[in-house]
Motif scaffolding. Structure first.
Motif, PDB file in Angstrom:
ATOM      1  N   THR A   1       0.871  -1.173   0.000  1.00 28.98           N
ATOM      2  CA  THR A   1       0.000   0.000   0.000  1.00 28.98           C
ATOM      3  C   THR A   1       0.909   1.225   0.000  1.00 28.98           C
ATOM      4  O   THR A   1       1.611   1.485   0.980  1.00 28.98           O
ATOM      5  CB  THR A   1      -0.921   0.022   1.230  1.00 28.98           C
ATOM      6  OG1 THR A   1      -1.708  -1.180   1.250  1.00 28.98           O
ATOM      7  CG2 THR A   1      -1.851   1.220   1.175  1.00 28.98           C
TER       8      THR A   1
ATOM      9  N   GLU B   1      -6.251   1.787  -7.489  1.00 26.94           N
ATOM     10  CA  GLU B   1      -6.283   3.007  -6.678  1.00 26.94           C
ATOM     11  C   GLU B   1      -7.292   2.852  -5.547  1.00 26.94           C
ATOM     12  O   GLU B   1      -8.399   2.376  -5.757  1.00 26.94           O
ATOM     13  CB  GLU B   1      -6.635   4.214  -7.542  1.00 26.94           C
ATOM     14  CG  GLU B   1      -5.585   4.539  -8.592  1.00 26.94           C
ATOM     15  CD  GLU B   1      -5.869   5.839  -9.306  1.00 26.94           C
ATOM     16  OE1 GLU B   1      -6.375   6.763  -8.636  1.00 26.94           O
ATOM     17  OE2 GLU B   1      -5.592   5.939 -10.505  1.00 26.94           O
ATOM     18  N   ASP B   2      -6.888   3.252  -4.365  1.00 28.02           N
ATOM     19  CA  ASP B   2      -7.769   3.257  -3.198  1.00 28.02           C
ATOM     20  C   ASP B   2      -7.958   4.713  -2.792  1.00 28.02           C
ATOM     21  O   ASP B   2      -7.100   5.302  -2.124  1.00 28.02           O
ATOM     22  CB  ASP B   2      -7.144   2.446  -2.061  1.00 28.02           C
ATOM     23  CG  ASP B   2      -8.117   2.242  -0.898  1.00 28.02           C
ATOM     24  OD1 ASP B   2      -8.872   3.183  -0.600  1.00 28.02           O
ATOM     25  OD2 ASP B   2      -8.104   1.162  -0.292  1.00 28.02           O
ATOM     26  N   GLN B   3      -9.080   5.293  -3.194  1.00 34.64           N
ATOM     27  CA  GLN B   3      -9.315   6.711  -2.954  1.00 34.64           C
ATOM     28  C   GLN B   3      -9.445   7.014  -1.464  1.00 34.64           C
ATOM     29  O   GLN B   3      -9.029   8.081  -0.998  1.00 34.64           O
ATOM     30  CB  GLN B   3     -10.585   7.155  -3.696  1.00 34.64           C
ATOM     31  CG  GLN B   3     -10.508   7.005  -5.211  1.00 34.64           C
ATOM     32  CD  GLN B   3      -9.506   7.952  -5.842  1.00 34.64           C
ATOM     33  OE1 GLN B   3      -9.050   8.905  -5.211  1.00 34.64           O
ATOM     34  NE2 GLN B   3      -9.131   7.691  -7.087  1.00 34.64           N
ATOM     35  N   GLU B   4     -10.035   6.093  -0.702  1.00 37.74           N
ATOM     36  CA  GLU B   4     -10.221   6.334   0.722  1.00 37.74           C
ATOM     37  C   GLU B   4      -8.888   6.445   1.449  1.00 37.74           C
ATOM     38  O   GLU B   4      -8.696   7.295   2.310  1.00 37.74           O
ATOM     39  CB  GLU B   4     -11.068   5.213   1.343  1.00 37.74           C
ATOM     40  CG  GLU B   4     -12.526   5.223   0.886  1.00 37.74           C
ATOM     41  CD  GLU B   4     -13.339   4.175   1.613  1.00 37.74           C
ATOM     42  OE1 GLU B   4     -12.796   3.514   2.523  1.00 37.74           O
ATOM     43  OE2 GLU B   4     -14.530   4.021   1.284  1.00 37.74           O
ATOM     44  N   GLN B   5      -7.952   5.548   1.107  1.00 30.44           N
ATOM     45  CA  GLN B   5      -6.642   5.586   1.740  1.00 30.44           C
ATOM     46  C   GLN B   5      -5.716   6.592   1.076  1.00 30.44           C
ATOM     47  O   GLN B   5      -4.669   6.938   1.633  1.00 30.44           O
ATOM     48  CB  GLN B   5      -5.966   4.207   1.682  1.00 30.44           C
ATOM     49  CG  GLN B   5      -6.670   3.121   2.454  1.00 30.44           C
ATOM     50  CD  GLN B   5      -5.825   1.866   2.524  1.00 30.44           C
ATOM     51  OE1 GLN B   5      -4.779   1.827   3.164  1.00 30.44           O
ATOM     52  NE2 GLN B   5      -6.273   0.821   1.843  1.00 30.44           N
ATOM     53  N   GLY B   6      -6.110   7.064  -0.124  1.00 28.42           N
ATOM     54  CA  GLY B   6      -5.227   7.945  -0.865  1.00 28.42           C
ATOM     55  C   GLY B   6      -3.943   7.238  -1.227  1.00 28.42           C
ATOM     56  O   GLY B   6      -2.845   7.759  -1.016  1.00 28.42           O
TER      57      GLY B   6
END
Length: 528
Positions: free
Chosen positions: A90, A284-289
């Motif tokens: 991540t 892409e994980d928008q919540e985790q940026g």
């Protein structure tokens, strides 16, 4: 005469036998050898510290190096068994080197209001609209390398191969043994290296440039080779769009493998099936940026895992990374990719502007336009060849409004038309494979059969390619025969020589002229 007294050692004085002394000596020698022969241990620890500083989270993977000198290989290894879909990395967006961030970092030199880069580009014959992306990323890499140990990325640079094996660093005798596409790309890139080096020198000569430590240490005698290394690093490690690339300063995701799944000493191939190729898929994980990398297969402990920005054909993997891919998972249908780009340019199409259910929308993804490791086309490739032929025949339906959607639905219900277009698609794929193979596997100079330098790896790459296309030919010819039989059964006028719809002819199109989708799409990259 009194008896001779024996000397008695002090109570706390240790007594050692000869065997104990020898054992102690050997332990000391071995300890010395471990530290002398494994210098990468400290570099790995420095790199681990760098990852922690960058807030990179890892699952069951660790960083390790094997070998030494030019044969050293550093990469990610599983610590414990992992399952398909497990998150192994991540990486926060803040840890990636983004095009826009580099512009801000060097704003006096590269900002929108600055004339420095514009003037430097003019002097170096570079096109600011086209070359800004690769130049900006190359400059950033070069700048950080010149900072030496004071650079945040120094531990990463230390783990990368010192002598890259890609086409850019091959000798002329080796390069002429590449296919024509790779050879021409290499030569164009060498020209680009020269132009970027000129632009860097011009920028560093300005008042703003002289303020940078990297420019202070600029040596015109070594600049060209430094820029060449930076360009090679950028080409093999950047992700995303060509015009605005993104660099993730992780250990070489492709691994430095001299070869992927290479034969061992007994002549056996380590990777015997697609499932043996342990890859990471980005999303892409928008919540985790953050950018999240997950495994595409199950994997045992202590095996290397890697990721590449795009699925590449063996000859592309050779040119970009410099190794032979024995376990190539797929080969892109380059002829289809070219045809769909030509068609899109003629009709000014972009996938972003298409409605969600447009039959052509999925066809702009290189991930979908592939033959699998068995030689059979992916179902998306078959669907896309059919869709391309349909819209070439009916360009008035390209906007895919309600009337066009209704007409397309009626066409889908026509069994004769479906059988005919499926035959067209199967025949097109067979012809496409034959054309690509003829182009890539063209005759080589006699010296290419030699055993020196990179020649064995180059030769093996094209042997792998030839074997792959043999499977493609068999699968596509069989599919074409079956498709024609179905068409003939439904239509007495079926003709094997029937001409499929022809697209309009337009000028040559570069792949980067269109914004291809899907290369970063996790779902699109899952195996069928």
């Amino acid at each position: 005469m009194p008896a001779k007294k024996k000397s008695v050692p002090a109570r706390d004085e240790p007594q050692y036998t000869a065997n104990q002394l020898f054992t102690g000596f050997m332990v000391a020698v071995m300890s010395f050898l471990v530290f002398a022969l494994w210098p990468d241990m400290s570099e790995t620890r420095h790199y681990e510290a760098m990852l922690s500083k960058m807030n990179v989270k890892r699952g069951r993977v660790t960083v390790a190096c094997e070998g030494s000198g030019t044969g050293r290989e550093c990469g990610l290894f599983t610590r414990k068994p992992v399952s398909r879909g497990d998150t192994l990395l991540t990486i926060p967006y803040s840890s990636a080197v983004l095009y826009g961030d580099v512009l801000k970092e060097f704003e006096p030199l590269m900002g929108a209001e600055s004339e420095v880069m514009t003037n430097a580009f003019k002097a170096a014959n570079l096109d600011k609209n086209y070359h800004s992306g690769p130049f900006v990323m190359t400059f950033k890499i070069w700048h950080e390398m010149k900072l030496g140990s004071s650079s945040l990325y120094a531990p990463w640079f230390d783990l990368l191969p010192k002598v890259p094996q890609s086409a850019l660093f091959m000798t002329e005798d080796e390069a002429v043994c590449l296919d024509r596409v790779s050879f021409d790309d290499r030569n164009r890139t060498l020209v680009l290296v020269k132009d970027i080096a000129t632009a860097v020198e011009n920028m560093c000569a300005t008042d703003e440039g002289k303020k940078l430590n990297s420019c202070y240490y600029l040596d015109v005698k070594t600049l060209a080779e430094e820029v060449k290394y930076a360009v090679g690093l950028s080409l093999s490690r950047t992700w995303g769009d060509f015009s605005q690339p993104m660099l993730i300063p992780m250990v070489d995701f492709a691994f430095t493998h001299p070869d992927l799944c290479n034969p061992n000493g007994d002549g056996d191939v380590k990777c015997t099936a697609l499932s043996d190729q342990f890859m990471l898929t980005p999303s892409e994980d928008q919540e985790q940026g953050a950018i999240v990398f997950k495994t595409t297969t199950n994997a045992p402990a202590h095996v290397s895992v890697h990721a590449v920005a795009n699925t590449r054909a063996p000859w592309e993997t050779l040119a970009v990374y410099g190794y032979a891919d024995y376990a190539v998972p797929a080969i892109p249908d380059l002829e289809f990719i070219g045809r769909v780009q030509q068609f899109a340019k003629a009709h000014q199409l972009q996938p972003q502007g298409m409605v969600a259910d447009h039959p052509m929308k999925q066809c702009f993804s290189r991930v979908n336009a592939q033959w699998t490791h068995t030689g059979a086309p992916k179902k998306e490739l078959k669907q896309c060849w059919i869709a391309l032929h349909y819209f070439v025949a009916h360009p008035e339906h390209l906007e895919f409004d309600s009337d066009a959607r209704a007409a397309y639905t009626l066409w889908k219900e026509d069994k004769k038309e479906q059988a005919k277009f499926k035959y067209f698609a199967a025949r097109s794929m067979a012809n496409s494979g034959r054309n690509i193979a003829t182009h890539i596997l063209s005759p080589r100079p006699e010296h290419c059969s030699g055993e020196t330098g990179r020649l064995p790896t180059i030769r093996k790459t094209y042997e792998i390619t030839d074997a792959f296309f043999q499977k493609v030919f068999q699968a596509c010819e069989k599919a074409a025969e079956a498709a024609f039989a179905k068409w003939q059964k439904l239509d007495d006028t079926a003709d094997k020589q029937a001409q499929e719809p022809q697209p309009p002819q337009v000028g040559e199109v570069e792949e980067d002229d269109l914004e291809l989708e899907g290369d970063e799409d996790e779902e699109a990259q899952k195996e069928e």
